[in-house]
Every structure is written in structure tokens, then in C-alpha cells.
Design an enzyme around this catalytic site. Structure first.
Site, PDB file in Angstrom:
ATOM      1  N   GLU A  15      18.803 -14.657  61.368  1.00  0.00           N
ATOM      2  CA  GLU A  15      18.857 -15.399  60.104  1.00  0.00           C
ATOM      3  C   GLU A  15      17.492 -15.350  59.450  1.00  0.00           C
ATOM      4  O   GLU A  15      16.477 -15.304  60.144  1.00  0.00           O
ATOM      5  CB  GLU A  15      19.207 -16.879  60.367  1.00  0.00           C
ATOM      6  CG  GLU A  15      20.624 -17.100  60.790  1.00  0.00           C
ATOM      7  CD  GLU A  15      20.945 -18.600  60.949  1.00  0.00           C
ATOM      8  OE1 GLU A  15      20.074 -19.453  60.679  1.00  0.00           O
ATOM      9  OE2 GLU A  15      22.081 -18.885  61.345  1.00  0.00           O
TER      10      GLU A  15
ATOM     11  N   LYS B 147      14.139 -16.657  58.105  1.00  0.00           N
ATOM     12  CA  LYS B 147      13.349 -17.859  58.385  1.00  0.00           C
ATOM     13  C   LYS B 147      12.665 -18.248  57.078  1.00  0.00           C
ATOM     14  O   LYS B 147      11.665 -17.668  56.684  1.00  0.00           O
ATOM     15  CB  LYS B 147      12.309 -17.595  59.475  1.00  0.00           C
ATOM     16  CG  LYS B 147      11.534 -18.843  59.881  1.00  0.00           C
ATOM     17  CD  LYS B 147      10.559 -18.540  61.017  1.00  0.00           C
ATOM     18  CE  LYS B 147      10.072 -19.778  61.738  1.00  0.00           C
ATOM     19  NZ  LYS B 147       9.338 -20.736  60.936  1.00  0.00           N
TER      20      LYS B 147
ATOM     21  N   ARG C  91      11.989 -28.444  56.839  1.00  0.00           N
ATOM     22  CA  ARG C  91      13.263 -28.618  57.519  1.00  0.00           C
ATOM     23  C   ARG C  91      13.824 -29.999  57.194  1.00  0.00           C
ATOM     24  O   ARG C  91      13.119 -31.002  57.321  1.00  0.00           O
ATOM     25  CB  ARG C  91      13.038 -28.516  59.026  1.00  0.00           C
ATOM     26  CG  ARG C  91      14.308 -28.634  59.831  1.00  0.00           C
ATOM     27  CD  ARG C  91      13.982 -28.425  61.295  1.00  0.00           C
ATOM     28  NE  ARG C  91      15.185 -28.310  62.093  1.00  0.00           N
ATOM     29  CZ  ARG C  91      15.216 -27.674  63.265  1.00  0.00           C
ATOM     30  NH1 ARG C  91      14.151 -27.111  63.757  1.00  0.00           N
ATOM     31  NH2 ARG C  91      16.338 -27.615  63.943  1.00  0.00           N
TER      32      ARG C  91
ATOM     33  N   ARG D 110      11.445 -33.169  59.969  1.00  0.00           N
ATOM     34  CA  ARG D 110      11.338 -32.578  61.298  1.00  0.00           C
ATOM     35  C   ARG D 110      10.807 -33.600  62.294  1.00  0.00           C
ATOM     36  O   ARG D 110      11.093 -33.548  63.482  1.00  0.00           O
ATOM     37  CB  ARG D 110      10.374 -31.403  61.181  1.00  0.00           C
ATOM     38  CG  ARG D 110      10.243 -30.560  62.395  1.00  0.00           C
ATOM     39  CD  ARG D 110       9.192 -29.509  62.105  1.00  0.00           C
ATOM     40  NE  ARG D 110       9.024 -28.574  63.186  1.00  0.00           N
ATOM     41  CZ  ARG D 110       8.479 -28.869  64.350  1.00  0.00           C
ATOM     42  NH1 ARG D 110       8.068 -30.091  64.606  1.00  0.00           N
ATOM     43  NH2 ARG D 110       8.350 -27.933  65.269  1.00  0.00           N
TER      44      ARG D 110
ATOM     45  N   GLU E 288      16.809 -25.695  55.416  1.00  0.00           N
ATOM     46  CA  GLU E 288      15.420 -25.566  55.010  1.00  0.00           C
ATOM     47  C   GLU E 288      15.414 -25.747  53.493  1.00  0.00           C
ATOM     48  O   GLU E 288      16.189 -25.083  52.784  1.00  0.00           O
ATOM     49  CB  GLU E 288      14.917 -24.174  55.421  1.00  0.00           C
ATOM     50  CG  GLU E 288      13.434 -24.003  55.340  1.00  0.00           C
ATOM     51  CD  GLU E 288      12.645 -24.555  56.537  1.00  0.00           C
ATOM     52  OE1 GLU E 288      13.239 -25.154  57.469  1.00  0.00           O
ATOM     53  OE2 GLU E 288      11.410 -24.389  56.524  1.00  0.00           O
TER      54      GLU E 288
ATOM     55  N   PHE F  35      21.512 -23.996  57.797  1.00  0.00           N
ATOM     56  CA  PHE F  35      21.584 -23.137  58.969  1.00  0.00           C
ATOM     57  C   PHE F  35      22.282 -23.744  60.174  1.00  0.00           C
ATOM     58  O   PHE F  35      22.492 -23.080  61.170  1.00  0.00           O
ATOM     59  CB  PHE F  35      20.207 -22.575  59.351  1.00  0.00           C
ATOM     60  CG  PHE F  35      19.166 -23.620  59.672  1.00  0.00           C
ATOM     61  CD1 PHE F  35      19.156 -24.265  60.894  1.00  0.00           C
ATOM     62  CD2 PHE F  35      18.172 -23.922  58.737  1.00  0.00           C
ATOM     63  CE1 PHE F  35      18.189 -25.199  61.201  1.00  0.00           C
ATOM     64  CE2 PHE F  35      17.184 -24.865  59.035  1.00  0.00           C
ATOM     65  CZ  PHE F  35      17.199 -25.505  60.271  1.00  0.00           C
TER      66      PHE F  35
ATOM     67  N   ARG G  37      12.799 -26.714  72.996  1.00  0.00           N
ATOM     68  CA  ARG G  37      12.338 -25.413  72.532  1.00  0.00           C
ATOM     69  C   ARG G  37      12.716 -24.432  73.631  1.00  0.00           C
ATOM     70  O   ARG G  37      12.122 -24.411  74.689  1.00  0.00           O
ATOM     71  CB  ARG G  37      10.828 -25.432  72.321  1.00  0.00           C
ATOM     72  CG  ARG G  37      10.294 -24.185  71.623  1.00  0.00           C
ATOM     73  CD  ARG G  37       8.785 -24.175  71.561  1.00  0.00           C
ATOM     74  NE  ARG G  37       8.183 -25.172  70.691  1.00  0.00           N
ATOM     75  CZ  ARG G  37       8.089 -25.066  69.368  1.00  0.00           C
ATOM     76  NH1 ARG G  37       8.570 -24.011  68.755  1.00  0.00           N
ATOM     77  NH2 ARG G  37       7.508 -26.010  68.655  1.00  0.00           N
TER      78      ARG G  37
ATOM     79  N   LYS H  59      11.874 -16.972  67.265  1.00  0.00           N
ATOM     80  CA  LYS H  59      11.365 -16.612  65.934  1.00  0.00           C
ATOM     81  C   LYS H  59      10.554 -15.325  66.029  1.00  0.00           C
ATOM     82  O   LYS H  59       9.909 -15.050  67.046  1.00  0.00           O
ATOM     83  CB  LYS H  59      10.563 -17.746  65.320  1.00  0.00           C
ATOM     84  CG  LYS H  59       9.412 -18.224  66.136  1.00  0.00           C
ATOM     85  CD  LYS H  59       8.747 -19.425  65.471  1.00  0.00           C
ATOM     86  CE  LYS H  59       7.894 -20.156  66.487  1.00  0.00           C
ATOM     87  NZ  LYS H  59       7.209 -21.312  66.006  1.00  0.00           N
TER      88      LYS H  59
HETATM   89  P1  ATP Z   1       6.607 -22.797  62.521  1.00  0.00           P
HETATM   90  O1  ATP Z   1       5.283 -23.441  62.724  1.00  0.00           O
HETATM   91  O2  ATP Z   1       6.633 -21.364  62.931  1.00  0.00           O
HETATM   92  O3  ATP Z   1       7.253 -23.077  61.211  1.00  0.00           O
HETATM   93  P2  ATP Z   1       7.874 -24.831  63.933  1.00  0.00           P
HETATM   94  O4  ATP Z   1       7.131 -25.169  65.179  1.00  0.00           O
HETATM   95  O5  ATP Z   1       7.748 -25.739  62.760  1.00  0.00           O
HETATM   96  O6  ATP Z   1       7.544 -23.358  63.548  1.00  0.00           O
HETATM   97  P3  ATP Z   1       9.978 -23.538  65.188  1.00  0.00           P
HETATM   98  O7  ATP Z   1      10.955 -24.098  66.127  1.00  0.00           O
HETATM   99  O8  ATP Z   1       8.930 -22.726  65.789  1.00  0.00           O
HETATM  100  O9  ATP Z   1       9.392 -24.698  64.314  1.00  0.00           O
HETATM  101  O10 ATP Z   1      10.712 -22.622  64.115  1.00  0.00           O
HETATM  102  C1  ATP Z   1      11.877 -23.091  63.574  1.00  0.00           C
HETATM  103  C2  ATP Z   1      11.611 -23.650  62.191  1.00  0.00           C
HETATM  104  O11 ATP Z   1      11.903 -22.678  61.215  1.00  0.00           O
HETATM  105  C3  ATP Z   1      12.579 -24.750  61.912  1.00  0.00           C
HETATM  106  O12 ATP Z   1      12.004 -25.974  62.258  1.00  0.00           O
HETATM  107  C4  ATP Z   1      12.880 -24.662  60.433  1.00  0.00           C
HETATM  108  O13 ATP Z   1      12.020 -25.529  59.733  1.00  0.00           O
HETATM  109  C5  ATP Z   1      12.496 -23.261  60.064  1.00  0.00           C
HETATM  110  N1  ATP Z   1      13.646 -22.426  59.655  1.00  0.00           N
HETATM  111  C6  ATP Z   1      13.688 -21.650  58.544  1.00  0.00           C
HETATM  112  N2  ATP Z   1      14.842 -20.954  58.468  1.00  0.00           N
HETATM  113  C7  ATP Z   1      15.564 -21.287  59.556  1.00  0.00           C
HETATM  114  C8  ATP Z   1      16.831 -20.877  60.054  1.00  0.00           C
HETATM  115  N3  ATP Z   1      17.580 -19.983  59.424  1.00  0.00           N
HETATM  116  N4  ATP Z   1      17.254 -21.432  61.218  1.00  0.00           N
HETATM  117  C9  ATP Z   1      16.500 -22.334  61.877  1.00  0.00           C
HETATM  118  N5  ATP Z   1      15.296 -22.742  61.463  1.00  0.00           N
HETATM  119  C10 ATP Z   1      14.812 -22.233  60.308  1.00  0.00           C
END
Ligand code: ATP
Length: 591
Positions: A255, A257, A262, A277, A307, A347, A424, A430
Site C-alpha cells: 500500500e 505510505k 494517522r 497516533r 492517513e 487503510f 510492532r 515499511k
Molecule cells: P514513521 O516514523 O516511519 O512515519 P511511525 O513510527 O510513525 O513511522 P510506523 O509503524 O513505522 O509508524 O509506520 C506506519 C505509519 O505509516 C502509520 O502510523 C501511518 O501513520 C502511516 N501510514 C501511511 N500510509 C499507511 C498505510 N497505507 N497503512 C498503514 N499505515 C500507513
């Protein structure tokens, strides 16, 4: 005092014992002891109070009254002058100790008073937290003074620390869950179902009440409630399509990103509530997102995740995440909505019309989401595709980046691909743009200490001490000292941002051999660009994992300018991730 109540002094005794130790196991034992003594009706309150709160975080009811008011209340209840109290506070540096000092020598001695009970302290504090509007300050002072008048000095110390938001015992959520498992479910082995219930409700007090009342059975029946946030599922990271496919069993969904904020949106009929979040209620930042979900999600009750991305109103293009910070304000939201409109990319679907979907595999959740959402100009499903080879994955990734996304999220599609709230894991991976170039990963680290600045930086901080997060031990091992990347504005602002977190010694959950000039309660998260990771004799992050006696350090770290206020310290990059980054880099350098 009735059978249903308990003396506040018991709680105070436990606070003192917790403060005197740095060992998590001892803290757990003290809590078990306390929970067993606590009447069932009070257990939720005792749990909240131990974390310096009155309600679960998502309700957004903050204590934190100003020190100025606390000084007035101490003066009123002790008979000492305000100036005198203020002077003592400046000298002692802790408003709690100051309260204890003055309440210890009350001039208006009350001849007889009932001991303070937990119910009374809780209810009074709650009234303090809830009084707003005209006359609220006076009311708060009077309520606090009434408690202090009946308090023993040690009790006064903790009451004042709590109401000023300074009770920082450092009791982590996981420690409370361990203690509940031992006290009411037989042993720590039974923590997993408790953890799941917590992850689905984000309410430790509510959960404590359920286990105290009905043990493990009560926990197993715990249900998702619309309006109570679910702790978000998070993603691991990998640096190549091949590794991702291998981890996913050869086939996965990918998907886009999106680079936004979020949102977890709870819809109930024509009303919606939005959680960030970090599970704060941010409904008022996004009236437009509420309306979109109410109108386009065809279920009378549902919980969706999406998102929200800022859109350039002139070009319709997606804008970077920072633009959304304009939404984080109290007033002028209508104007911000016009200047920085958002689009939602849905998502996940966690709940719909009475059905808990978190235990369903991803393909089924996605299918139901597709069937319930009527797409529109500003609300769409996250673009997705199922792939089974590296070329297709890479192509999709490039397309995502070209469209202004950060990269992609690969999602498992096998039968066990459930929604793992609060975890996690490898079900989501990712793959981001910045892994492409060698040595340019960013990490999110927690500020745990600081060093005084010299020369041009005299009077502010010269460098900060940063830590990663170790989930298993629930501690923050340091990984670098950072002095680069800060603008003059950052340097001026940092002491103010960190002021409230200063503590007199290293925090119990921080692990390091460094000696900082100033120590903080782990709180502020910064995004950092690391140039290299090396073995380190002084930083304990990843200790013994690569070489015995050595930890890992990030070399030449630079602040990217991004304050990750949307992350709590427990959301920082983990120790495991740093170890993986190190191993990955070694591979790349060798290649
Ligand atoms: P980062 O700092 O890389 O944004 P994070 O620690 O905030 O990551 P991660 O779990 O690493 O969070 O990455 C998932 C994040 O990506 C989600 O919290 C969401 O905000 C974002 N996101 C964007 N598109 C999507 C998607 N299609 N599915 C899930 N999460 C998504």
C-alpha cells in the site's frame, strides 16, 4: 470510613517505596501488594492515580494546575504567607516538598480530623480538574486547600505533586499489567490476555476494575467500545523488496505510505470522534474528516484508520506532513481547514456494526472496508496491490514515491494476518524512500539529558543526550549525544520545551554511563539523521548484541528539524531496530 474505601496514606506509603527503588521487579511487587489491599470499587482510581492521572489519557482531562495556585492553597491551609511559601519553593525546587514543609507546621492546628481517604482525594482532585470558566481558579484553590488542611505532611507532598502534574513515579503501563496479572490472574504468565484487552481499550483503570471484579474471565470478555481508542498496530522496516517478500512468505499486499497524520476515526451514527497516533482526542482539529467519515462510511458504527494528508488547494497535490501542524490549534480551525484542506486515505477497518474485525486477516478487513466506503474527492482507500515478485514491488514503490508518498507498507496476507493492536511486528513492513541511499536513515530518539552550552551557546543547551527504547525491559538506553542541526530558534526554544521534564538525577528508566549536566523524564522525541552506526564503549544501546561489552552509537547525528510531538517516548526507534540497522549497514558496506 466504609469498607469500600481506603486510607490515602496507604497509597502514599507505596509512592515512597516506589520512589526509593529503581528496580522494576520491586515496583511490581509493591503494586501487587497495594492492588490486593485495595477495595474493588477503588481499583480503577488507584491505577490512574499511580500514574499521576484521574482518567484514561484519551479523555484529555488534565490535572496540571499552575504552581501559583498551589502556592495560594498551601498558604491558605497552613497559615503561612504566600511570599514565604514561594521563597521556600525556590530554595527546595519541588512544590511537593514545599507543601510538606508548611503543612508540617500548621499554625491553625485542627484538633481532630478524619484521615484522608482515596475516594475523597480522588473526587476532590477530579473537581479541581473539571472546574472551568469564571471563578474556576478560586474554586480550585479552595478545593485543594480543603484537602491539604486535613493532610499529613507526606500526604500533602503527593497531593500537590499530583495536582500540579509533577507526580512522576515512572510506573509504566506494562508494569501495571504485570502487577494486575499477579494480583488477580494468578501469575505474570497471564499477562497476554490482559495486554490484548488493554490494547483494545487504552484504559488501564477500566481494565483493572474488570479483572479485580471477574478475574481472567472478565478480561476475556472485554470488548471493543466505540469511543475508546484502540492502540495502533505498527510496522517493522526492511531495506529491500527481496527481504520483504521473504519475510511475508513470498506474497503480500503493498500500500502507498502516505506522509500525513494517522487518524483513528470512531463513527457512531452521525457523530465521529478522532484519535491521534498517541490516542489523544483530536476531533476538534478535523471537523472535515469527521464529516467525510460520517457521510462516506456506510455503517452505523465503525472504527476506521486512515492517513490524513494536507493537500495544496491550488494544485491538488499532496503536501509534506509538516503542513498538518497548522491543524494542531485551538482556534481558527475553520480558516485552517480552508488553507490546508486534507484528504483521507483509509487503510484499515477494526470494527463495524457490532463486529470486532481485529481478529480477521488483512484481506478480509480490506474487503469489508472496500464494501463499506463510498469513495469521494477527499476520501479514498489507500492505493493497494497484491504482489509476489520483487520487480512488481519495486515498481509500485517507485510509483508511490513519484506521487509524493514516503514509500510503501507491505502487509501480510496469510490467514494469521490479524490486526495486532499496540504491536510492532512483521505483519506490516515499511519500505521508505530514504533507505535507498546509504547512511541516510532517520531515527526517532528520546531526549533524556542535556549538556550546558558554551560560547555562542552559553545559556542554552550545547548538546542533548538521546536514547532509543527497549520494549522488553521498558528502559531507554542512550545511543548518542547530539549538537548539530539545531537552528538558533531551536536552541532558544529547547530549554523552554524541556523545562517541565527536568529531574534532579538520572531517570530510573534511562540506562547510560554518560554524565549529563541536566536530566529529564523521557518525553520529547526528535527525528535524527544518523550518518553511521558504530560500536560504542559508552552507549548501552544494543549492549553485547554485536560484541561483548560494547553497545552501539549513532555517529554524526543531526537533528532534522522535526519534533515528533505525535510520538510518545515508547514510540521511539527501538533498540532492536538500531541493531538491525547496524547489521544491515554492515552488509551494504561489505557489498
Ligand atoms: P514513521 O516514523 O516511519 O512515519 P511511525 O513510527 O510513525 O513511522 P510506523 O509503524 O513505522 O509508524 O509506520 C506506519 C505509519 O505509516 C502509520 O502510523 C501511518 O501513520 C502511516 N501510514 C501511511 N500510509 C499507511 C498505510 N497505507 N497503512 C498503514 N499505515 C500507513
Amino acid at each position: 470510613m466504609g469498607k469500600e474505601d481506603m486510607n490515602y496514606s496507604l497509597l502514599v506509603e507505596m509512592y515512597e517505596r516506589i520512589e526509593a527503588t529503581t528496580k522494576r521487579l520491586e515496583i511490581t511487587d509493591y503494586l501487587v501488594d497495594l492492588f490486593k489491599k485495595t477495595p474493588k470499587k477503588l481499583i480503577d482510581k488507584v491505577v490512574y492515580m499511580t500514574q499521576g492521572k484521574l482518567h484514561p489519557d484519551y479523555m484529555g482531562i488534565e490535572l496540571g494546575i499552575a504552581e501559583k495556585l498551589a502556592i495560594k492553597a498551601i498558604s491558605l491551609s497552613s497559615g503561612a504567607g504566600e511570599v514565604e511559601v514561594d521563597k521556600a519553593l525556590k530554595k527546595i525546587g519541588d512544590i511537593g516538598e514545599a507543601a510538606a514543609k508548611f503543612l508540617g507546621k500548621k499554625t491553625q492546628v485542627t484538633l481532630f480530623h478524619e484521615p484522608l481517604t482515596v475516594s475523597r482525594v480522588y473526587e476532590t482532585m477530579d473537581r479541581i480538574a473539571l472546574s472551568t470558566g469564571e471563578g474556576a481558579q478560586e474554586a480550585k484553590i479552595k478545593l485543594l486547600a480543603s484537602l491539604l488542611s486535613d493532610a499529613e505532611p507526606e500526604e500533602a507532598k503527593y497531593i500537590v505533586r499530583t495536582v500540579t502534574g509533577k507526580l512522576r513515579l515512572g510506573v509504566a503501563d506494562m508494569t501495571i499489567l504485570d502487577a494486575l496479572a499477579v494480583a488477580f490472574c494468578g501469575s505474570k504468565e497471564n499477562r497476554p490476555p490482559l495486554e490484548r484487552a488493554y490494547n483494545l481499550s487504552s484504559d488501564l483503570g477500566g481494565l483493572a476494575a474488570a479483572v479485580a471484579e471477574r478475574g481472567l474471565e472478565g478480561v476475556k470478555k472485554f470488548k471493543i467500545t466505540v469511543g475508546k481508542p484502540i492502540r495502533p498496530m505498527l510496522a517493522e522496516r526492511l531495506a529491500s523488496p527481496q527481504e520483504i517478500l521473504e519475510k511475508m512468505g513470498g506474497r503480500c499486499a503493498v500500500e502507498y505510505k502516505y506522509d500525513g497524520e494517522r487518524l483513528q476515526i470512531h463513527k457512531e451514527k452521525d457523530k465521529a470522534t478522532i484519535f491521534s497516533r498517541r490516542l489523544e482526542n483530536i476531533t476538534h482539529h478535523y471537523p472535515d474528516a469527521c464529516q467525510l467519515v460520517v457521510n462516506h462510511v456506510q455503517a452505523s458504527a465503525a472504527i476506521v484508520e486512515c492517513e490524513a494528508v494536507a493537500i495544496n488547494p491550488d494544485t491538488g497535490e499532496m503536501m509534506p506532513f509538516q503542513e498538518l501542524m497548522h491543524r494542531r490549534r485551538k482556534y481558527g480551525i475553520q480558516e485552517a481547514m480552508k488553507l490546508y484542506p486534507v484528504s483521507l486515505f483509509l487503510f484499515d477497518l477494526l470494527y463495524a456494526d457490532g463486529e470486532d474485525l481485529t481478529l480477521k486477516p488483512y484481506p478480509e478487513r480490506r474487503r469489508v472496508l472496500e464494501s463499506l466506503v463510498e469513495e469521494g474527492e477527499s476520501i479514498k482507500l489507500a492505493k493497494a496491490l497484491v504482489v509476489d515478485n520483487a520487480e512488481a514491488l519495486e515498481k509500485f514503490f517507485e510509483e508511490a514515491v513519484a506521487e509524493g508518498c514516503e514509500g510503501i507498507l507491505a502487509k501480510a496476507v496469510y490467514p494469521e494476518s490479524v490486526y495486532r493492536a499496540g504491536a510492532r511486528e512483521w505483519l506490516w513492513i515499511k519500505y521508505k524512500r530514504d533507505y535507498q541511499a546509504l547512511l541516510t536513515d532517520t531515527v526517532d530518539l528520546v531526549v533524556v539529558g542535556a549538556f550546558h552550552g558554551r560560547g555562542r551557546r552559553a545559556g542554552t543547551y550545547g548538546a542533548l543526550l538521546l536514547a532509543a527504547y527497549n520494549e522488553k525491559e521498558d528502559v531507554f538506553p542512550t545511543v548518542c549525544k547530539i549538537g548539530s542541526g539545531f537552528t538558533d530558534e531551536d536552541l532558544e526554544k529547547l530549554p523552554r520545551m524541556l523545562k517541565d521534564y527536568i529531574i534532579p538525577h538520572k531517570h530510573a528508566r534511562v540506562v547510560t554511563q554518560m554524565k549529563a549536566d541536566v536530566w529529564f523524564t523521557p518525553s520529547l522525541v526528535l527525528e535524527v539523521l544518523g550518518a553511521e552506526i558504530t560500536l560504542s564503549p559508552v552507549h548501552p544501546c544494543g549492549i553485547n548484541r554485536i560484541r561483548k561489552g560494547s553497545g552501539l552509537a549513532i555517529r554524526f547525528p543531526r537533528f532534522t528539524g522535526r519534533y515528533r510531538e505525535d510520538k510518545s517516548p515508547e514510540d521511539a526507534t527501538t533498540e532492536d531496530e538500531i541493531v538491525e540497522l547496524y547489521l544491515k549497514r554492515l552488509k551494504k558496506v561489505e557489498a
